[in-house]
Design an enzyme around this catalytic site. Structure first.
Site, PDB file in Angstrom:
ATOM      1  CB  THR A 121      22.862 -39.378  -9.931  1.00  0.00           C
ATOM      2  OG1 THR A 121      23.120 -37.969  -9.933  1.00  0.00           O
ATOM      3  CG2 THR A 121      21.663 -39.634 -10.832  1.00  0.00           C
ATOM      4  CE1 TYR A 145      24.234 -39.849 -14.771  1.00  0.00           C
ATOM      5  CE2 TYR A 145      23.901 -37.949 -13.332  1.00  0.00           C
ATOM      6  CZ  TYR A 145      24.427 -39.208 -13.555  1.00  0.00           C
ATOM      7  OH  TYR A 145      25.138 -39.829 -12.569  1.00  0.00           O
TER       8      TYR A 145
END
Ligand code: UDP
Length: 332
Positions: A121, A145
């Site tokens: 990501t 995250y």
């Protein structure tokens, strides 16, 4: 008759992004072996291949699956992906995205898997010093995250450096959006959090309004800027990555985005235009863990893998997402 090329293990292949790659693998003659615990995925999304219900932490089932299908290549999606939830429940993210993924990598190495495509990501960059951001930018994730995914990138990097027969490509996704052009698969979460989905649901009247999280960012219109990439272009990147790993046996990291930023307001305006529906929009405070701008420099993947954006058009992205949302609505 299409020739069966190879069995590819796809963890999280019943989910939003994974199911698009499963579709393309199937259409190209691979046999996708989808391994998914159905926590957020749905069996209906699996258009091709075999399905196994299982958790990535279940090393025995994974080992048996790899052996049974003679797997040499894996594309790993199964993960938790909501930034704000990671701020509120970091342990869930470190458990699933770091600890369980570490176990998965260990099982893959022990079972002789040679090619590992990892869905990473742009959140690993945190708040980039400059945009567009390239792969050499500092890695300073600002939410659990991003940190949980960066940990896995580090494990893969060190493992590949130590083991000549193990290689990986990490694809750092920017904001994935849109759906299969025939509206067969798309995003379907019990509690959606993504901007385009929530705005489309507001257009359909499923939500009373759309909230803009933060209008005081240092961006042209004060709202956060993201690089929205269509699932079909992202899917192609995975297939090219797999091919590269098999041919070149080299480990690499690539950004996946278009190099085009759209602000939250621009997305909302485009959604109103595409749907022809004017829904209520209100300004709300910033959401935890959100950087102001994330836009990809994706020259490296274009040069190295020959990846070319085909759907870098916000209107098209929204049109496909809209077709999917309307289909879900009809099926309700
Ligand atoms: N966003 C918003 N309202 C919403 C959902 C999202 O303003 O209802 C904003 C969010 O704060 C971020 C951008 O839209 O700046 C993209 O968020 P999304 O959750 O779609 O993706 P993320 O960037 O978190 O992966």
């Amino acid at each position: 008759m299409s020739e069966i090329k190879e069995n590819i293990l796809v963890t999280g292949g019943a989910g939003y992004i994974g199911s698009h790659i499963v579709r393309d693998l199937g259409e190209k003659g691979f046999l996708p072996v989808v391994y998914d615990n159905l926590s957020t995925g749905n069996k209906k999304n699996v258009l091709y291949g075999d399905f196994i219900e299982g958790d990535i932490s279940d090393s025995t089932l994974l080992k048996d699956t790899i052996k049974k299908y003679g797997i040499k290549s894996i594309i790993h999606f199964a993960a938790s992906i909501v930034v704000e939830e990671s701020v509120q429940n970091p342990l869930k993210y470190y458990e699933n995205n770091s600890v369980n993924t570490f176990k998965l990598i260990k099982t893959c190495v022990a079972s002789g898997i040679q090619n590992f495509v990892f869905s990473s990501t742009a959140a690993v960059y945190g708040t980039p010093e400059k945009v567009p951001v390239d792969e050499n930018a500092p890695l300073n994730p600002i939410n659990p995250y991003g940190k949980s995914k960066l940990f896995t990138e580090m494990v893969l990097k060190d493992t590949a450096a130590a083991l000549p027969d193990f290689n990986y490509i990490a694809l750092r996704y920017f904001n994935v959006a849109g759906s299969d052009g025939k509206a067969r698969i798309g995003q379907q979460y019990k509690k959606p959090t993504h901007l385009i989905t929530l705005a489309l649901k507001a257009a359909l009247g499923e939500y009373p309004q759309l909230k803009i999280f933060g209008s005081d960012y240092d961006t042209p219109d004060g709202t956060a800027v993201r690089d929205y990439i269509h699932t079909d272009d992202l899917s192609t990147a995975h297939l090219l990555a797999l091919d590269y790993l098999k041919k070149e046996k080299k480990s690499l990291v690539f950004n996946c985005g278009y190099g085009q930023g759209s602000s939250v307001r621009e997305v909302v305006d485009t959604i109103k235009k595409v749907t022809g529906i004017d829904f209520e929009v209100v300004e709300a405070p910033r959401r935890g863990g959100d950087p102001p701008q994330l836009v990809a420099d994706s020259q490296l993947i274009q040069k190295t893998l020959g990846w070319k954006p085909r759907y870098n058009d916000l209107e098209y992205i929204i049109e496909t997402a809209w077709a999917w949302e309307k289909k879900l609505r009809r099926e309700d």
